[in-house]
Design a protein around this motif. Structure first.
Motif, PDB file in Angstrom:
ATOM      1  N   GLU A   6      46.079  46.962  16.860  1.00 39.52           N
ATOM      2  CA  GLU A   6      45.860  48.364  17.230  1.00 39.52           C
ATOM      3  C   GLU A   6      44.741  48.484  18.264  1.00 39.52           C
ATOM      4  O   GLU A   6      44.845  49.249  19.224  1.00 39.52           O
ATOM      5  CB  GLU A   6      45.525  49.186  15.992  1.00 39.52           C
ATOM      6  CG  GLU A   6      46.667  49.303  15.006  1.00 39.52           C
ATOM      7  CD  GLU A   6      46.246  49.913  13.675  1.00 39.52           C
ATOM      8  OE1 GLU A   6      45.082  50.382  13.550  1.00 39.52           O
ATOM      9  OE2 GLU A   6      47.074  49.913  12.756  1.00 39.52           O
ATOM     10  N   PHE A   7      43.684  47.724  18.059  1.00 34.17           N
ATOM     11  CA  PHE A   7      42.543  47.736  18.977  1.00 34.17           C
ATOM     12  C   PHE A   7      42.983  47.302  20.375  1.00 34.17           C
ATOM     13  O   PHE A   7      42.651  47.953  21.371  1.00 34.17           O
ATOM     14  CB  PHE A   7      41.446  46.804  18.445  1.00 34.17           C
ATOM     15  CG  PHE A   7      40.187  46.796  19.251  1.00 34.17           C
ATOM     16  CD1 PHE A   7      39.208  47.752  19.047  1.00 34.17           C
ATOM     17  CD2 PHE A   7      39.977  45.822  20.209  1.00 34.17           C
ATOM     18  CE1 PHE A   7      38.038  47.740  19.793  1.00 34.17           C
ATOM     19  CE2 PHE A   7      38.811  45.797  20.962  1.00 34.17           C
ATOM     20  CZ  PHE A   7      37.840  46.762  20.748  1.00 34.17           C
ATOM     21  N   LEU A   8      43.736  46.211  20.446  1.00 37.92           N
ATOM     22  CA  LEU A   8      44.191  45.706  21.741  1.00 37.92           C
ATOM     23  C   LEU A   8      45.204  46.649  22.391  1.00 37.92           C
ATOM     24  O   LEU A   8      45.209  46.808  23.608  1.00 37.92           O
ATOM     25  CB  LEU A   8      44.776  44.299  21.588  1.00 37.92           C
ATOM     26  CG  LEU A   8      43.786  43.214  21.156  1.00 37.92           C
ATOM     27  CD1 LEU A   8      44.498  41.881  20.994  1.00 37.92           C
ATOM     28  CD2 LEU A   8      42.623  43.105  22.117  1.00 37.92           C
ATOM     29  N   ALA A   9      46.038  47.290  21.579  1.00 38.75           N
ATOM     30  CA  ALA A   9      47.014  48.240  22.112  1.00 38.75           C
ATOM     31  C   ALA A   9      46.300  49.427  22.761  1.00 38.75           C
ATOM     32  O   ALA A   9      46.712  49.906  23.828  1.00 38.75           O
ATOM     33  CB  ALA A   9      47.955  48.709  21.009  1.00 38.75           C
ATOM     34  N   LYS A  10      45.227  49.897  22.127  1.00 36.52           N
ATOM     35  CA  LYS A  10      44.450  51.008  22.693  1.00 36.52           C
ATOM     36  C   LYS A  10      43.834  50.623  24.038  1.00 36.52           C
ATOM     37  O   LYS A  10      43.686  51.451  24.919  1.00 36.52           O
ATOM     38  CB  LYS A  10      43.342  51.443  21.737  1.00 36.52           C
ATOM     39  CG  LYS A  10      43.806  52.337  20.619  1.00 36.52           C
ATOM     40  CD  LYS A  10      42.651  53.019  19.932  1.00 36.52           C
ATOM     41  CE  LYS A  10      41.912  52.042  19.048  1.00 36.52           C
ATOM     42  NZ  LYS A  10      40.884  52.687  18.214  1.00 36.52           N
ATOM     43  N   LYS A  11      43.461  49.353  24.149  1.00 37.33           N
ATOM     44  CA  LYS A  11      42.844  48.860  25.382  1.00 37.33           C
ATOM     45  C   LYS A  11      43.890  48.516  26.448  1.00 37.33           C
ATOM     46  O   LYS A  11      43.528  48.222  27.582  1.00 37.33           O
ATOM     47  CB  LYS A  11      42.007  47.609  25.094  1.00 37.33           C
ATOM     48  CG  LYS A  11      40.839  47.836  24.176  1.00 37.33           C
ATOM     49  CD  LYS A  11      39.685  48.373  24.954  1.00 37.33           C
ATOM     50  CE  LYS A  11      38.459  48.484  24.066  1.00 37.33           C
ATOM     51  NZ  LYS A  11      37.380  49.168  24.736  1.00 37.33           N
ATOM     52  N   SER A  12      45.159  48.505  26.063  1.00 41.75           N
ATOM     53  CA  SER A  12      46.260  48.170  26.985  1.00 41.75           C
ATOM     54  C   SER A  12      46.039  46.822  27.669  1.00 41.75           C
ATOM     55  O   SER A  12      46.093  46.716  28.891  1.00 41.75           O
ATOM     56  CB  SER A  12      46.434  49.259  28.045  1.00 41.75           C
ATOM     57  OG  SER A  12      46.764  50.478  27.441  1.00 41.75           O
ATOM     58  N   VAL A  13      45.769  45.807  26.859  1.00 42.40           N
ATOM     59  CA  VAL A  13      45.539  44.473  27.408  1.00 42.40           C
ATOM     60  C   VAL A  13      46.758  43.579  27.208  1.00 42.40           C
ATOM     61  O   VAL A  13      47.569  43.798  26.317  1.00 42.40           O
ATOM     62  CB  VAL A  13      44.286  43.811  26.789  1.00 42.40           C
ATOM     63  CG1 VAL A  13      43.043  44.591  27.120  1.00 42.40           C
ATOM     64  CG2 VAL A  13      44.431  43.669  25.291  1.00 42.40           C
ATOM     65  N   ASN A  14      46.862  42.569  28.027  1.00 45.49           N
ATOM     66  CA  ASN A  14      47.961  41.624  27.996  1.00 45.49           C
ATOM     67  C   ASN A  14      47.593  40.452  27.091  1.00 45.49           C
ATOM     68  O   ASN A  14      46.619  39.737  27.358  1.00 45.49           O
ATOM     69  CB  ASN A  14      48.233  41.152  29.432  1.00 45.49           C
ATOM     70  CG  ASN A  14      49.375  40.213  29.522  1.00 45.49           C
ATOM     71  OD1 ASN A  14      49.399  39.183  28.876  1.00 45.49           O
ATOM     72  ND2 ASN A  14      50.336  40.566  30.366  1.00 45.49           N
ATOM     73  N   LYS A  15      48.376  40.241  26.037  1.00 47.31           N
ATOM     74  CA  LYS A  15      48.067  39.175  25.076  1.00 47.31           C
ATOM     75  C   LYS A  15      48.169  37.786  25.700  1.00 47.31           C
ATOM     76  O   LYS A  15      47.417  36.896  25.345  1.00 47.31           O
ATOM     77  CB  LYS A  15      48.958  39.286  23.843  1.00 47.31           C
ATOM     78  CG  LYS A  15      48.628  40.508  22.990  1.00 47.31           C
ATOM     79  CD  LYS A  15      49.290  40.472  21.647  1.00 47.31           C
ATOM     80  CE  LYS A  15      50.724  40.901  21.709  1.00 47.31           C
ATOM     81  NZ  LYS A  15      51.352  40.997  20.377  1.00 47.31           N
ATOM     82  N   SER A  16      49.066  37.596  26.652  1.00 45.36           N
ATOM     83  CA  SER A  16      49.186  36.303  27.323  1.00 45.36           C
ATOM     84  C   SER A  16      47.930  35.993  28.127  1.00 45.36           C
ATOM     85  O   SER A  16      47.452  34.857  28.154  1.00 45.36           O
ATOM     86  CB  SER A  16      50.407  36.277  28.240  1.00 45.36           C
ATOM     87  OG  SER A  16      51.583  36.335  27.491  1.00 45.36           O
ATOM     88  N   GLN A  17      47.388  37.022  28.754  1.00 48.29           N
ATOM     89  CA  GLN A  17      46.158  36.838  29.522  1.00 48.29           C
ATOM     90  C   GLN A  17      44.988  36.509  28.590  1.00 48.29           C
ATOM     91  O   GLN A  17      44.150  35.667  28.910  1.00 48.29           O
ATOM     92  CB  GLN A  17      45.855  38.095  30.337  1.00 48.29           C
ATOM     93  CG  GLN A  17      44.727  37.922  31.317  1.00 48.29           C
ATOM     94  CD  GLN A  17      44.538  39.141  32.201  1.00 48.29           C
ATOM     95  OE1 GLN A  17      44.954  40.246  31.856  1.00 48.29           O
ATOM     96  NE2 GLN A  17      43.894  38.955  33.333  1.00 48.29           N
ATOM     97  N   ILE A  18      44.938  37.157  27.433  1.00 51.46           N
ATOM     98  CA  ILE A  18      43.894  36.855  26.449  1.00 51.46           C
ATOM     99  C   ILE A  18      44.012  35.402  26.009  1.00 51.46           C
ATOM    100  O   ILE A  18      43.013  34.688  25.902  1.00 51.46           O
ATOM    101  CB  ILE A  18      43.983  37.799  25.233  1.00 51.46           C
ATOM    102  CG1 ILE A  18      43.617  39.219  25.634  1.00 51.46           C
ATOM    103  CG2 ILE A  18      43.066  37.320  24.107  1.00 51.46           C
ATOM    104  CD1 ILE A  18      43.876  40.248  24.559  1.00 51.46           C
ATOM    105  N   ALA A  19      45.225  34.954  25.761  1.00 48.92           N
ATOM    106  CA  ALA A  19      45.445  33.565  25.336  1.00 48.92           C
ATOM    107  C   ALA A  19      44.934  32.596  26.403  1.00 48.92           C
ATOM    108  O   ALA A  19      44.248  31.612  26.085  1.00 48.92           O
ATOM    109  CB  ALA A  19      46.927  33.332  25.049  1.00 48.92           C
ATOM    110  N   ARG A  20      45.250  32.859  27.658  1.00 50.12           N
ATOM    111  CA  ARG A  20      44.798  31.977  28.744  1.00 50.12           C
ATOM    112  C   ARG A  20      43.276  31.958  28.849  1.00 50.12           C
ATOM    113  O   ARG A  20      42.669  30.900  28.998  1.00 50.12           O
ATOM    114  CB  ARG A  20      45.406  32.409  30.074  1.00 50.12           C
ATOM    115  CG  ARG A  20      46.854  32.016  30.243  1.00 50.12           C
ATOM    116  CD  ARG A  20      47.325  32.212  31.675  1.00 50.12           C
ATOM    117  NE  ARG A  20      47.262  33.601  32.119  1.00 50.12           N
ATOM    118  CZ  ARG A  20      48.222  34.508  31.918  1.00 50.12           C
ATOM    119  NH1 ARG A  20      49.312  34.176  31.263  1.00 50.12           N
ATOM    120  NH2 ARG A  20      48.081  35.742  32.361  1.00 50.12           N
TER     121      ARG A  20
END
Length: 74
Positions: A6-20
């Motif tokens: 939910e936190f990441l969805a609110k921030k509209s971030v890309n999970k693949s980019q976080i993984a990298r």
């Protein structure tokens, strides 16, 4: 979806980019954001906060706001 999800969805971030950026696998990021029984380690939370340019302390407060101490009766 987990609190982290939910936190990441609110921030509209890309999970693949976080993984990298963090070195965490995409599978681990998906587990942390989608599986309610997953446990977010402190080092993982810190790296994710850095990757999304968020204050780790503020992130922790938001992710843990539902936690409370048990009431002790004397």
């Amino acid at each position: 979806m987990t609190k982290l999800g939910e936190f990441l969805a609110k921030k509209s971030v890309n999970k693949s980019q976080i993984a990298r950026k963090t070195g965490l696998s995409k599978a681990r990021i998906n587990e942390l954001t989608m599986t309610e029984t997953s446990k977010l380690r402190l080092d993982e939370m810190y790296l994710i906060a850095l990757a999304i340019d968020t204050d780790p302390a503020k992130m922790m407060l938001e992710l843990c706001e539902h936690l409370q101490l048990k009431e002790i009766k004397d």
